[in-house]
Design an enzyme around this catalytic site. Sequence first.
Site, PDB file in Angstrom:
ATOM      1  N   HIS A   1       0.830  -1.204   0.000  1.00  0.00           N
ATOM      2  CA  HIS A   1       0.000   0.000   0.000  1.00  0.00           C
ATOM      3  C   HIS A   1       0.870   1.260   0.000  1.00  0.00           C
ATOM      4  O   HIS A   1       0.383   2.347   0.274  1.00  0.00           O
ATOM      5  CB  HIS A   1      -0.911   0.025   1.228  1.00  0.00           C
TER       6      HIS A   1
ATOM      7  N   ARG B   1     -15.473  -9.079   2.532  1.00  0.00           N
ATOM      8  CA  ARG B   1     -16.783  -8.742   3.062  1.00  0.00           C
ATOM      9  C   ARG B   1     -17.837  -8.871   1.968  1.00  0.00           C
ATOM     10  O   ARG B   1     -18.467  -9.897   1.818  1.00  0.00           O
ATOM     11  CB  ARG B   1     -16.761  -7.327   3.666  1.00  0.00           C
ATOM     12  N   LYS B   2     -18.018  -7.838   1.139  1.00  0.00           N
ATOM     13  CA  LYS B   2     -19.023  -7.878   0.070  1.00  0.00           C
ATOM     14  C   LYS B   2     -18.408  -7.879  -1.326  1.00  0.00           C
ATOM     15  O   LYS B   2     -18.876  -8.572  -2.216  1.00  0.00           O
ATOM     16  CB  LYS B   2     -19.971  -6.682   0.193  1.00  0.00           C
ATOM     17  N   GLY B   3     -17.400  -7.047  -1.524  1.00  0.00           N
ATOM     18  CA  GLY B   3     -16.781  -6.965  -2.843  1.00  0.00           C
ATOM     19  C   GLY B   3     -17.709  -6.410  -3.902  1.00  0.00           C
ATOM     20  O   GLY B   3     -17.664  -6.834  -5.059  1.00  0.00           O
TER      21      GLY B   3
ATOM     22  N   ARG C   1      -9.741   2.070  -6.274  1.00  0.00           N
ATOM     23  CA  ARG C   1     -11.181   1.925  -6.084  1.00  0.00           C
ATOM     24  C   ARG C   1     -11.772   3.307  -5.890  1.00  0.00           C
ATOM     25  O   ARG C   1     -11.123   4.193  -5.316  1.00  0.00           O
ATOM     26  CB  ARG C   1     -11.469   1.049  -4.860  1.00  0.00           C
TER      27      ARG C   1
ATOM     28  N   SER D   1     -15.539   0.520   2.688  1.00  0.00           N
ATOM     29  CA  SER D   1     -14.794  -0.720   2.866  1.00  0.00           C
ATOM     30  C   SER D   1     -13.757  -0.554   3.974  1.00  0.00           C
ATOM     31  O   SER D   1     -13.583  -1.440   4.830  1.00  0.00           O
ATOM     32  CB  SER D   1     -14.114  -1.119   1.557  1.00  0.00           C
TER      33      SER D   1
END
Length: 225
Positions: free
Chosen positions: A40, A181-183, A62, A70
Amino acid sequence: MGEVSPFRMECSPSVYQFKSGIKSRKYLKQQPSPRVLSSHLTYENIPKTFIEKKTKILLILRNPKDAVVSYYHFSNNNPVLPTFSSWDLFFKAFLSGDVIYGSYFDYALGWEKHIDDENILVLTFEDMKADLPAELRKISDFYGLNLTDEQIQKVEEKSTFKSMKENSGDTHGKLANVFFRKGEVGDWKSLFTEEQSKELDAEFEKYLAGTKLGEKINYPKYCTF
């Protein structure tokens, strides 16, 4: 919520490199080439040798609204990161850059200056969700892998969010639910108020509107109610 800034300083890229540099170099030297590293780090903190040798760098971004939602869940569920008592508090910290690795926009602007460098490929989470095979082909071409369509398909099957989440118990152990988690694209609408949406709109307009990287993010498509 505890104090955030000291933790942020403790986990800054420069401090992390200082503390783990010797151990990391020893580990990396033991790995066969070519090596794949995940990071990162800001552009400014990329080791100078990487830049000098034109090491190929894949940057995946993103959109900031999904990124902050997120990040909120990730921080609250990760045992080594600060816990925020509310979404509103985290949102304010995110806007001010008072989170691990600082401001989203400072981070993005650091890479914007080098978006045309031949050794850097910029992709987005949203494009990968929309057409993963096409983005995988870009990666293959960028690294000179010359993958066949059959190989691309096999990579796709193993790298969808659904597939990685199903196997996360093996890859990430007890932290599986923290990392997967969800993506989804557009989950920011589950937490953002209209006022918060306008606040982040203003920040994007101030820093990234009109830039090549801002265009890659496609803010109008993914960040409007």
